[in-house]
Design an enzyme around this catalytic site. Structure first.
Site, PDB file in Angstrom:
ATOM      1  N   ASP A   1      48.637  47.404  55.896  1.00 62.02           N
ATOM      2  CA  ASP A   1      48.066  47.603  57.150  1.00 62.02           C
ATOM      3  C   ASP A   1      48.482  48.978  57.667  1.00 62.02           C
ATOM      4  OD1 ASP A   1      46.931  45.119  57.459  1.00 62.02           O
ATOM      5  OD2 ASP A   1      48.608  44.272  58.881  1.00 62.02           O
TER       6      ASP A   1
ATOM      7  N   ASP B   1      35.768  53.664  51.110  1.00 64.81           N
ATOM      8  CA  ASP B   1      36.488  52.467  50.724  1.00 64.81           C
ATOM      9  C   ASP B   1      37.973  52.786  49.873  1.00 64.81           C
ATOM     10  OD1 ASP B   1      36.151  49.482  50.414  1.00 64.81           O
ATOM     11  OD2 ASP B   1      37.147  50.182  48.467  1.00 64.81           O
TER      12      ASP B   1
ATOM     13  N   HIS C   1      51.360  42.849  52.432  1.00 61.66           N
ATOM     14  CA  HIS C   1      50.209  43.053  53.507  1.00 61.66           C
ATOM     15  C   HIS C   1      50.756  43.945  54.671  1.00 61.66           C
ATOM     16  CE1 HIS C   1      47.385  40.304  51.453  1.00 61.66           C
ATOM     17  NE2 HIS C   1      48.510  39.608  51.405  1.00 61.66           N
TER      18      HIS C   1
ATOM     19  N   GLU D   1      39.128  46.985  53.907  1.00 62.18           N
ATOM     20  CA  GLU D   1      39.385  48.532  53.720  1.00 62.18           C
ATOM     21  C   GLU D   1      38.424  49.421  53.528  1.00 62.18           C
ATOM     22  OE1 GLU D   1      38.971  46.174  49.806  1.00 62.18           O
ATOM     23  OE2 GLU D   1      39.287  45.785  51.786  1.00 62.18           O
TER      24      GLU D   1
ATOM     25  N   ASN E   1      47.930  45.879  48.324  1.00 57.80           N
ATOM     26  CA  ASN E   1      48.659  44.697  48.886  1.00 57.80           C
ATOM     27  C   ASN E   1      49.399  43.701  47.962  1.00 57.80           C
ATOM     28  OD1 ASN E   1      47.920  44.930  51.551  1.00 57.80           O
ATOM     29  ND2 ASN E   1      45.735  43.954  51.280  1.00 57.80           N
TER      30      ASN E   1
END
Length: 350
Positions: free
Chosen positions: A232, A215, A228, A258, A223
């Site tokens: 990504d 994780d 965002h 994630e 973010n």
């Protein structure tokens, strides 16, 4: 069918879904509409429960969360259907291809027989006069049949080629149904299938399997701070790292959001911990470029990893849960570290 609502019902669900969508951070796109339609229609209890949990404290859903919910609770239906149809079509294509090949062989043999028959009917050397009318008709019909057989063979060869192309298309569609579009890793459905196959083939005399649950640390903060699009890019970078270092029979997957997972079918727990430490170190040392800025390389990206080795007779869910608890322990111990799961109490007591 998945949806059996009347026009009036659908219109009401549309109104309710749009109202919900307008309250979120996610864009007004089809994935967002799909999850909210199923939410307000009350046809997807698992989706409803997760959305309700996410919205506690007036939280709002962003695009990342929306696509995760869509992939987990809505698109999964389509993936299962695609896989089932793909298996059926592949079987049908095999049958068509085999039948075409057999018919082609039979046509070829029949054509050769007609050719030999034609040669036998031709007037022997040294003879004069026309052939008998019946023989002329048989000879003409035989030549016409030879032409038809040649055309049939050509069509059968074409059909066989088309069947092979269709098989490749089905295989590609099946693969795409199991791949996460952003990272190129297996998606959640692909992970579930790979883990089920792995546990079915478990050999008590061989090491493994082991499971890594990975994780990204502080991903929401990343973010919120950098956007965002950069988030990504980070997920894509993690995917590249996993693809470069997880090979052979091992499977790397984007488990959701994630979170990532790695299945190691024939790796002992020591080897699994070693790989986890290597992956953790590579991510910590990586730098990700910000979009539109050639100079800005962002570091301080880390992951926490939970490692579990399989216990005989353990269900897939329990196996994943143990690895997930180890991941949680790594988070609680300060993040950017690897934690090894405890074995089931029944095994520890032996």
């Amino acid at each position: 069918m998945r949806y059996r609502h009347s026009t009036a019902q659908s219109a009401e669900y549309l109104r309710l879904a749009l109202k919900r969508m307008a309250q979120q951070e996610a864009g007004l796109h089809p994935a967002s509409y799909a999850i909210w339609y199923e939410y307000v229609a009350g046809i997807n209890p698992a989706l409803q429960a997760e959305i309700d949990a996410l919205l506690i404290g007036n939280a709002r859903l962003n695009d990342e969360t929306t696509y995760t919910l869509y992939g987990r609770y809505v698109a999964d239906f389509d993936a299962k259907t695609a896989l089932r149809i793909g298996d059926s079509v592949s079987h049908l294509v095999d049958q068509v291809s085999e039948t075409a090949a057999q018919a082609g062989d039979q046509a070829s043999r029949f054509g050769n027989s007609l050719e030999r028959w034609s040669d036998a009917l031709v007037r022997p050397p040294g003879t004069t006069g026309p052939l008998a009318p019946g023989v002329e008709d048989i000879l003409r019909g035989t030549r016409e049949m030879q032409g038809a057989i040649s055309a049939l063979q050509a069509r059968l060869e074409e059909s066989t080629h088309e069947a092979q192309q269709l098989r490749h298309e089905v295989a590609r569609a099946r693969e795409e149904a199991l791949v996460d579009a952003l990272t190129g890793l297996s998606n959640r459905k692909g992970f579930d299938l790979a883990l089920a196959a792995c546990l079915e083939q478990t050999n008590p005399e061989m090491p493994g399997p082991c499971l890594l649950m990975i994780d990204l640390d502080h991903f929401k903060r990343l973010n919120d701070t950098l956007g965002h699009v950069f988030g990504d890019r980070v997920l894509t970078s993690i995917g590249q790292t996993l693809r470069a270092n997880v090979k052979g029979k091992d499977t790397a997957a984007r488990y959701g959001g994630e979170e990532f997972a790695v299945i190691l079918p024939q790796t002992p727990r020591g080897g699994a911990v070693g790989l986890a430490e290597a992956l953790r170190a590579m991510v910590a040392a990586s730098r990700v470029k910000r979009s539109g800025d050639k100079e800005a390389l962002i570091g301080n990206i880390t992951v926490s990893i939970g490692v579990a080795d399989y216990s005989a007779g353990e269900s897939a869910m329990d196996f994943v849960n143990r690895a997930d608890r180890a991941l949680y322990a790594a988070k609680m111990q300060g993040r950017n570290r690897v934690s090894l799961a405890q074995r089931p109490q029944s095994e520890c007591a032996k």
